[in-house]
Design a protein around this motif. Sequence first.
Motif, PDB file in Angstrom:
ATOM      1  N   ALA A  34      55.479  13.403  16.574  1.00 58.47           N
ATOM      2  CA  ALA A  34      54.203  13.746  17.173  1.00 58.47           C
ATOM      3  C   ALA A  34      54.066  15.247  17.387  1.00 58.47           C
ATOM      4  CB  ALA A  34      54.070  13.030  18.516  1.00 58.47           C
ATOM      5  N   ALA A  35      52.828  15.661  17.386  1.00 61.08           N
ATOM      6  CA  ALA A  35      52.487  17.026  17.771  1.00 61.08           C
ATOM      7  C   ALA A  35      53.385  18.079  17.169  1.00 61.08           C
ATOM      8  CB  ALA A  35      52.508  17.139  19.284  1.00 61.08           C
ATOM      9  N   ARG A  44      45.908  19.292  17.095  1.00 51.63           N
ATOM     10  CA  ARG A  44      45.292  17.968  17.033  1.00 51.63           C
ATOM     11  C   ARG A  44      46.291  16.958  16.449  1.00 51.63           C
ATOM     12  NH1 ARG A  44      39.420  19.729  14.555  1.00 51.63           N
ATOM     13  NH2 ARG A  44      38.291  19.831  16.522  1.00 51.63           N
ATOM     14  N   THR A  45      46.264  15.750  17.009  1.00 49.50           N
ATOM     15  CA  THR A  45      47.189  14.707  16.555  1.00 49.50           C
ATOM     16  C   THR A  45      46.398  13.529  15.990  1.00 49.50           C
ATOM     17  OG1 THR A  45      48.785  15.368  18.216  1.00 49.50           O
ATOM     18  CG2 THR A  45      49.060  13.176  17.279  1.00 49.50           C
ATOM     19  N   GLY A  75      49.268  17.244  13.868  1.00 49.53           N
ATOM     20  CA  GLY A  75      50.370  16.362  14.248  1.00 49.53           C
ATOM     21  C   GLY A  75      50.087  14.931  13.798  1.00 49.53           C
ATOM     22  N   VAL A 100      45.198  10.212  21.026  1.00 54.39           N
ATOM     23  CA  VAL A 100      45.172  10.918  19.741  1.00 54.39           C
ATOM     24  C   VAL A 100      43.763  11.462  19.507  1.00 54.39           C
ATOM     25  CG1 VAL A 100      47.000   9.519  18.692  1.00 54.39           C
ATOM     26  CG2 VAL A 100      44.618   8.801  18.451  1.00 54.39           C
TER      27      VAL A 100
END
Lengths: 344, 328
Positions: A34-35, A44-45, A75, A100
Amino acid sequence: MHSPRRLLTITALAVATLLPSGCGPSGTPAPESAAAGSGPAKVRTIGVAFETLQTEYWVAGFEAIKAELQRRNLGMLEAVADSDSSRQLQQVRNFITRKVDGILLVPKDARTCIPAIKAANEAGIPIVLFNRPAADTPGVTSTAVVADNRKLTRETVEFLVGQARKSGRRHQAMVIVGDLADINAIGRKEGFYDAVKGQESVVQVVAEVPSEWNQEKARAGVVNALQAHPEISLIFASSDFLFPPVIAALKSAGRYHKAGEPGHVILGGFDGDATAYQMLVDGYLDATGVQDVYFEAEQSVQALMDQLDKKATPPLILDPGFVIHQGNLAEKKSRMWGANAVRR
Amino acid sequence: MKPVLQHSAVLRLLHQAPLLLFAVVLLGFGALSPAFLTVANGVNILVQTASTGILAVGMTFVLLTAGVDLSVGSILFVSAAVGGKLLLSGWPLAGTLPVMVAIGAALGALNAVFITRFAIMAFVVTLATRYFGRGLGLRITETRAMNLPEGMYQLGAAHWLGVPLPVWVFALVGLLAHGVLTRTAFGRHVYAVGADPEAARKAGLYPERVIFAVFVICGGCAAVAGIVTLSQAPAVSPGLGNNREFMAIAAAVLGGTSLFGGRGAVLPGTVLGALLIQTIENGLNILNVNPYLYPIVTSGVILLAVLLDAARCRVLAEAGRRRIFVES
């Protein structure tokens, strides 16, 4: 005696429940995925939920999306539902809980994804469907990036019909259809019939073999159809992954010859996988319709970015794909995901 | 006397139900297409039945002990994935095939350990192994199709005395299993454990050992079925073996094997069941029937066979019931 047994039973059940989530963390994404990156600006994920990774095409799609997200410094959270639509709904809800910025979804089918899209809509999170569209449902908003299965198949089969016409004789044809519950398989079946309609003087369809996307079923079906119609000289497979059983069946019948050789069976497919690429290089395959997985990945992420930037996106973005054959192989192979898989 | 005679006539007829159904299917398709009732097509059907048939033979052993193995499709996949990797890395076929069978037997033994040592239900254990195997296989193949060397195709295309090798393998497995079940002490133990494990234990048998052995046999059969499958279509695809367990169970049940254990046979039972399923598929192919009709026709025949079997059991139960008449 009973406690360890009970413990083992619970463990076994837990394993049975958790393992289907397949590759990658489903629902509980790994923090390291993640990230990507850190700094003052918020990265932004995007949550990427695949229905399955059990075919080469989905793996190629997954890798193309991952590369596209990396290229844009976004991400990613990932989840694989292993063909379970209720698990996929949970995964989407988990993405929403994790806040998200957007969701990229490969749904199992057109209808079971509606609750997941609704959940994203209610949370105000943009959602884009990759390669499979959702059924039209009032009050549900999404954008889908899909290959135009019907059109691309029609173009591929038209090329095969052209090859048949050049031979100056009438050909008996076989079509191997996919899973009839898969909208893409239906599109390809319709595209095949669109192309042969009105071409009865060149191509007469004598066998429609169901495969359920299963190689063994396809092999048996092809052998049986060749048994009933030994004159079959044109075969269209609704997916390139069905070629190994087709080749085995043709070899058994002594009918596997290169294009241009006497007794060659005109062969066509759909997808553009590594087997099809090798068959083209070796001269056995006449043509295949290539889904442009790179175009689909790029357009999917772009649609998400547009929605995040409050720009309107159309409900359907079509990947026109392209037909690849002996004549344009050198020119087109860089966009053929199967050719790139062979090179890797 | 009359009702007893009637019962025995009905029973004889119902006993032969799978065979009669098979004959009806053969004659029906034969009447509809001249390409169906030919020697070449008969051989086709046998070749195409081989893989599912072998899988179903292994499943019959497990079902006879009142167990079930939901992992055979995944075991087939794992052994095929390992076999594919070995072949592509240059291993000879003769060295690879025993490794594949050993993997199948080992995974069967893994099931057996959990079932017999920890007394967990076979359904739960094999369900877990089903997912474990699929995940392991996907990991091994990296979710990519593996096109196998020419040797594997040549294995499937080989003939001996004019009969394709897969048919010989199927016949060998079927005859061996039939011999074990009908002519050995182990075979009698399998039936005894399936009919009543407690009674079997009181008779001095070791049900756990018998159950252990049947799961190992089932795993080994799954691997052999995998070899036959790969010899037909020499590629390991990520979906290989998916849901094959259900076809194996259907073939065994069609052949008269009880899901509650203690009743059934490999010959003609399971072999006939597997042949029936494949014959229907073959006939529908040859008639070029609309693909939407395949599952409807196949499930209809399976349902009919199961209904006939249920009728047979009912008649048997009725015949065995004591009749009490009140004299006026």
